[in-house]
Design a protein around this motif. Sequence first.
Motif, mmCIF file in Angstrom:
data_model
loop_
_atom_site.group_PDB
_atom_site.id
_atom_site.type_symbol
_atom_site.label_atom_id
_atom_site.label_comp_id
_atom_site.label_asym_id
_atom_site.label_seq_id
_atom_site.Cartn_x
_atom_site.Cartn_y
_atom_site.Cartn_z
ATOM 1 N N VAL A 1 -5.440 6.551 10.328
ATOM 2 C CA VAL A 1 -5.631 6.398 8.946
ATOM 3 C C VAL A 1 -7.185 6.629 8.630
ATOM 4 O O VAL A 1 -7.820 6.164 9.313
ATOM 5 C CB VAL A 1 -5.297 4.730 8.456
ATOM 6 C CG1 VAL A 1 -5.699 4.414 7.299
ATOM 7 C CG2 VAL A 1 -4.041 4.508 8.821
ATOM 8 N N VAL A 2 -7.385 7.386 7.551
ATOM 9 C CA VAL A 2 -8.770 7.750 7.261
ATOM 10 C C VAL A 2 -9.160 7.054 6.165
ATOM 11 O O VAL A 2 -8.904 6.699 5.138
ATOM 12 C CB VAL A 2 -8.861 9.383 6.888
ATOM 13 C CG1 VAL A 2 -10.290 9.958 6.431
ATOM 14 C CG2 VAL A 2 -8.382 10.290 8.013
ATOM 15 N N TRP B 1 -14.333 -0.217 2.356
ATOM 16 C CA TRP B 1 -13.657 1.075 2.869
ATOM 17 C C TRP B 1 -12.539 1.344 2.035
ATOM 18 O O TRP B 1 -11.537 0.325 1.458
ATOM 19 C CB TRP B 1 -12.804 0.606 4.148
ATOM 20 C CG TRP B 1 -13.994 0.503 5.406
ATOM 21 C CD1 TRP B 1 -14.304 -0.663 5.893
ATOM 22 C CD2 TRP B 1 -14.833 1.369 5.993
ATOM 23 N NE1 TRP B 1 -15.492 -0.725 6.702
ATOM 24 C CE2 TRP B 1 -15.750 0.742 6.714
ATOM 25 C CE3 TRP B 1 -15.121 2.780 5.520
ATOM 26 C CZ2 TRP B 1 -16.553 1.623 7.597
ATOM 27 C CZ3 TRP B 1 -15.731 3.554 6.448
ATOM 28 C CH2 TRP B 1 -16.592 2.968 7.356
ATOM 29 N N HIS B 2 -12.298 2.655 1.616
ATOM 30 C CA HIS B 2 -11.231 3.148 0.770
ATOM 31 C C HIS B 2 -10.180 3.862 1.911
ATOM 32 O O HIS B 2 -10.907 4.923 2.440
ATOM 33 C CB HIS B 2 -11.745 3.892 -0.228
ATOM 34 C CG HIS B 2 -12.422 3.079 -1.554
ATOM 35 N ND1 HIS B 2 -11.685 2.474 -2.257
ATOM 36 C CD2 HIS B 2 -13.744 2.965 -1.301
ATOM 37 C CE1 HIS B 2 -12.917 1.843 -3.103
ATOM 38 N NE2 HIS B 2 -14.061 2.208 -2.435
ATOM 39 N N LYS B 3 -9.062 3.920 1.803
ATOM 40 C CA LYS B 3 -7.950 4.813 2.350
ATOM 41 C C LYS B 3 -8.140 6.055 1.708
ATOM 42 O O LYS B 3 -7.936 6.263 0.634
ATOM 43 C CB LYS B 3 -6.762 4.156 2.246
ATOM 44 C CG LYS B 3 -5.687 4.908 3.205
ATOM 45 C CD LYS B 3 -4.403 4.312 3.282
ATOM 46 C CE LYS B 3 -2.996 4.867 3.837
ATOM 47 N NZ LYS B 3 -1.852 4.487 4.120
ATOM 48 N N VAL B 4 -8.259 7.236 2.565
ATOM 49 C CA VAL B 4 -8.309 8.650 1.778
ATOM 50 C C VAL B 4 -7.016 9.152 2.210
ATOM 51 O O VAL B 4 -6.148 8.977 3.201
ATOM 52 C CB VAL B 4 -9.345 9.480 2.781
ATOM 53 C CG1 VAL B 4 -9.330 10.736 2.391
ATOM 54 C CG2 VAL B 4 -10.643 8.781 2.502
ATOM 55 N N ALA B 5 -6.268 9.733 1.052
ATOM 56 C CA ALA B 5 -5.126 10.551 1.057
ATOM 57 C C ALA B 5 -5.008 11.495 1.920
ATOM 58 O O ALA B 5 -6.106 12.562 1.706
ATOM 59 C CB ALA B 5 -4.548 10.642 -0.133
ATOM 60 N N LYS B 6 -4.209 11.727 2.672
ATOM 61 C CA LYS B 6 -4.144 13.163 3.665
ATOM 62 C C LYS B 6 -3.710 14.122 2.773
ATOM 63 O O LYS B 6 -2.949 14.203 1.882
ATOM 64 C CB LYS B 6 -3.381 12.986 4.817
ATOM 65 C CG LYS B 6 -3.708 11.891 5.702
ATOM 66 C CD LYS B 6 -2.864 12.111 6.941
ATOM 67 C CE LYS B 6 -3.518 10.863 8.210
ATOM 68 N NZ LYS B 6 -2.449 10.912 9.381
#
Length: 78
Positions: free
Chosen positions: A52-53, A70-75
């Motif tokens: 998870v980025v 922190w924000h989750k970055v979409a692949k």
Amino acid sequence: MLGGFSVSVASKEITVKHTPEITIQPRNVGNRVCLYEGKHYSLGAIVVVENVVLECGPENSFETNGRLKWHKVAKEGK
């Protein structure tokens, strides 16, 4: 004349299996950082946790000097 007002606050109870260690470090109060595993990361930092980025960015899009989170970055491609 002072007007009275009331504020209702919704709360959510969370149960954990262990007691988390909470540390307050006054020297870091004014710093804009994201924390991960006890380390400080600046705005724009990226970490990968179990594929998870996460990117360190502003907590609120309308603030220029507010807190970071922190924000989750979409692949790409998904």
